[in-house]
Enzyme design. Structure first.
Site, PDB file in Angstrom:
ATOM      1  N   HIS A 233      58.222  -4.210  82.335  1.00  0.00           N
ATOM      2  CA  HIS A 233      58.698  -2.898  82.197  1.00  0.00           C
ATOM      3  C   HIS A 233      60.295  -2.958  81.627  1.00  0.00           C
ATOM      4  O   HIS A 233      60.987  -2.015  82.081  1.00  0.00           O
ATOM      5  CB  HIS A 233      58.669  -2.166  83.370  1.00  0.00           C
ATOM      6  CG  HIS A 233      57.145  -2.002  83.942  1.00  0.00           C
ATOM      7  ND1 HIS A 233      56.016  -1.320  83.142  1.00  0.00           N
ATOM      8  CD2 HIS A 233      56.483  -2.239  85.189  1.00  0.00           C
ATOM      9  CE1 HIS A 233      54.973  -1.531  83.665  1.00  0.00           C
ATOM     10  NE2 HIS A 233      55.323  -2.088  84.759  1.00  0.00           N
TER      11      HIS A 233
ATOM     12  N   LYS B 262      55.402  16.090  43.459  1.00  0.00           N
ATOM     13  CA  LYS B 262      55.533  17.693  43.701  1.00  0.00           C
ATOM     14  C   LYS B 262      54.456  18.250  42.997  1.00  0.00           C
ATOM     15  O   LYS B 262      53.922  19.353  43.352  1.00  0.00           O
ATOM     16  CB  LYS B 262      56.906  18.050  43.020  1.00  0.00           C
ATOM     17  CG  LYS B 262      57.207  19.419  43.110  1.00  0.00           C
ATOM     18  CD  LYS B 262      58.656  19.931  42.440  1.00  0.00           C
ATOM     19  CE  LYS B 262      58.539  21.304  42.439  1.00  0.00           C
ATOM     20  NZ  LYS B 262      59.917  21.633  41.865  1.00  0.00           N
TER      21      LYS B 262
END
Length: 533
Positions: free
Chosen positions: A285, A141
């Protein structure tokens, strides 16, 4: 926040993973940085001959409650959170005798590693870090004034910048973002474990975190960015074997699509116990184009390949036993993207090595298809989260609904086809005979189209193999969901299927059963659906 580089005069170091920490601390000390530390880290630095100030001497309180409380103190968090650009913050530090902390090097109690060791509930609880995340968040922070390091990989870059006068604003921002991501992933691992431990199936909040294992060249398509993130298990014990745990023995880097298809292939082949038979799944696939069991891996591969040799070109091959030379010799005859197996013999590794681009992955084991877990999919504005499809059936779970019951061989093939259908995109139709797929129809908008496509593929496969009749003749058929009308079943009968396995539950079940009886088919209901979207 200042855009100027910030010097480092005082650093707090507290790490569980001590990789590189002594060399890093020595370099800081050589730059005139005062070192603060705690517990085992302080001991390691002192043993290395460094001057270290214990945090307890700064706070005036000893470590207490078995180390649970040592840094949760204003003299630590004040030093991390004070914004040096605000005179009132600087004055408050001076008033209360709080030293500024310019750099925090920290990593957390090894909660994820504790899970992997299979530790019990209390051990997991003790490895939940409290003070560490609090300090990380405070420093992140306040990145305008403080540099926060949570990854040893970043030590060298920070030292390089310190040698030029201070850590740049851009670096502090980047490291702060990484720090928040680390605490988020850490808390996600804890929350998932705790949720599972207490049996809360639908928590109000859910979070997922992972660690970047590999940056990928691109995603499904070249214009998409992608990375492969490894997630911790939510239950104590070893990680689920698969593409995330695999060692790549050779071949070029895996792509996004390779990883997706390899996962699909390995999860499918794990449905078949290696102690019962060798099994091979060939994926293209994310759909199987051939699956088979056999007396050997080579036999299983040849039967799987026969189902759809055209689609198998450039596919993924997954096997459920140690890859041997005989199977490897056959697999490398056609272009294959990936082979994934629990292990591989030295002879097989040597054979595969002749194909320099072919990836060979060994996982160390097979995933348990019955194990619980979660699957996650993103949608616009949210996540769809569900339990893994770990449903499995045996012969005693099936209900015969036709006049004719399946024969012993048909029953064996029905259960085989059902396991395969679970891994085929819906709508899914799978023809199978003698422990091998004979035709697969996947991902169609109507079930009858899947049945017809699978039948057509069985015809083409027979022609390619020099077999006079379509492979589907004399087969059984599995449908991942019920037949809403008799037409799909009739298409399967026309293809030569003699027995059917399906969930049942349609409003027209009686019509479908009547059609099966008229064609002399045996049919069983599972009461379980296997949609896969």
């Amino acid at each position: 926040m200042t855009n100027m580089p910030t010097p480092v005069r005082r650093a707090l170091i507290s790490v569980s993973d001590k990789t590189g920490i002594v060399d890093f601390a020595k370099a800081l000390a050589d730059n005139g940085v005062e070192l603060l530390s705690t517990g085992g880290t302080a001991r390691a630095l002192k043993e290395a001959g460094l001057a270290v100030t214990d945090v307890a001497s700064v706070t005036g309180f000893p470590e207490m409650l078995d180390g649970r409380v040592k840094t949760l103190h204003p003299k630590v968090h004040g030093g991390l959170l004070a914004d040096r650009s605000k005179p009132e913050h600087v004055a408050a530090l001076s008033q209360h005798g709080i030293p500024e902390i310019d750099l925090l090097a920290i990593n957390l109690y090894p909660f994820e590693e504790t899970l992997l060791r299979g530790a019990g509930f209390e051990a997991c609880i003790e490895n939940i870090d409290i003070g560490g995340p609090a300090m990380i968040r405070a420093a992140a922070k306040n990145h305008g004034s403080v540099t926060v390091l949570v990854d040893p990989a970043d030590y060298a870059g920070v030292l390089e910048e310190l040698g030029t006068g201070g850590v740049s604003a851009g670096t502090r921002q980047r490291l702060a973002a990484k720090a928040f991501a680390r605490t988020a992933a850490y808390d996600a691992a804890i929350s998932r474990w705790f949720t599972d431990a207490v049996g809360d199936g639908e928590p109000t909040w859910v979070s997922f975190g992972g660690t970047l294992g590999e940056s990928l060249r691109y995603g499904e398509n070249p214009h998409q960015r992608a990375g492969f993130y490894r997630t911790p298990e939510s239950r104590p014990g070893p990680a689920r074997p698969g593409v995330a745990t695999a060692r790549q023995l050779q071949g070029k880097a895996l792509s996004y699509n390779n990883i997706n298809d390899t996962d699909a292939a390995f999860e499918l082949v794990a449905e078949f116990d290696p102690n019962d038979a060798a099994a091979v799944a060939i994926i293209k696939h994310a759909n199987p184009c051939g699956v088979a069991t056999g007396a050997s891996l080579r036999e299983a591969y040849e039967l799987a390949l026969r189902c759809d040799p055209v689609s198998a070109f450039g596919g993924i091959v997954a096997i459920n036993q140690t890859l041997d030379a005989e199977a490897a010799e056959k697999i490398v005859e056609i272009f294959t993207e990936v082979i994934v197996a629990p292990a591989a013999s030295p002879a097989a590794i040597e054979i595969v090595a002749a194909k320099k681009n072919l990836r060979l992955l060994v996982t160390g084991g097979l995933p348990d298809p019955a194990a619980p877990g979660l699957t996650v999919r993103s949608v616009a504005g949210g996540l769809l989260v569900q339990s893994r499809d770990n449903g499995r059936l045996g012969a005693t779970d099936l209900r015969v609904v036709t006049r004719r019951a399946p024969s012993e061989q048909e029953l064996h093939d029905l259960l085989f086809a059902w396991r395969v259908a679970k891994h085929v995109k819906s709508n899914a139709i799978v023809y199978a005979r003698d422990g091998a797929t004979a035709g697969i129809g996947a991902g169609q908008m109507s079930r009858i189209d899947s049945a017809r496509i699978a039948a057509h593929k069985s015809e083409e496969a027979a022609k390619a193999a020099g077999i006079a009749r379509p492979l589907a003749e004399g087969s059984v058929v599995a449908s991942d969901a019920f037949f809403p009308f008799p037409d799909g079943l009739l298409a399967a009968a026309a293809a030569g299927a003699t027995a059917v396995i399906q969930p049942g539950g349609s409003m027209r079940d009686e019509d479908v059963i009547a059609a099966a009886d008229e064609k002399g088919l045996a049919m069983v209901f599972t009461g379980m659906r296997h949609f896969r979207h």
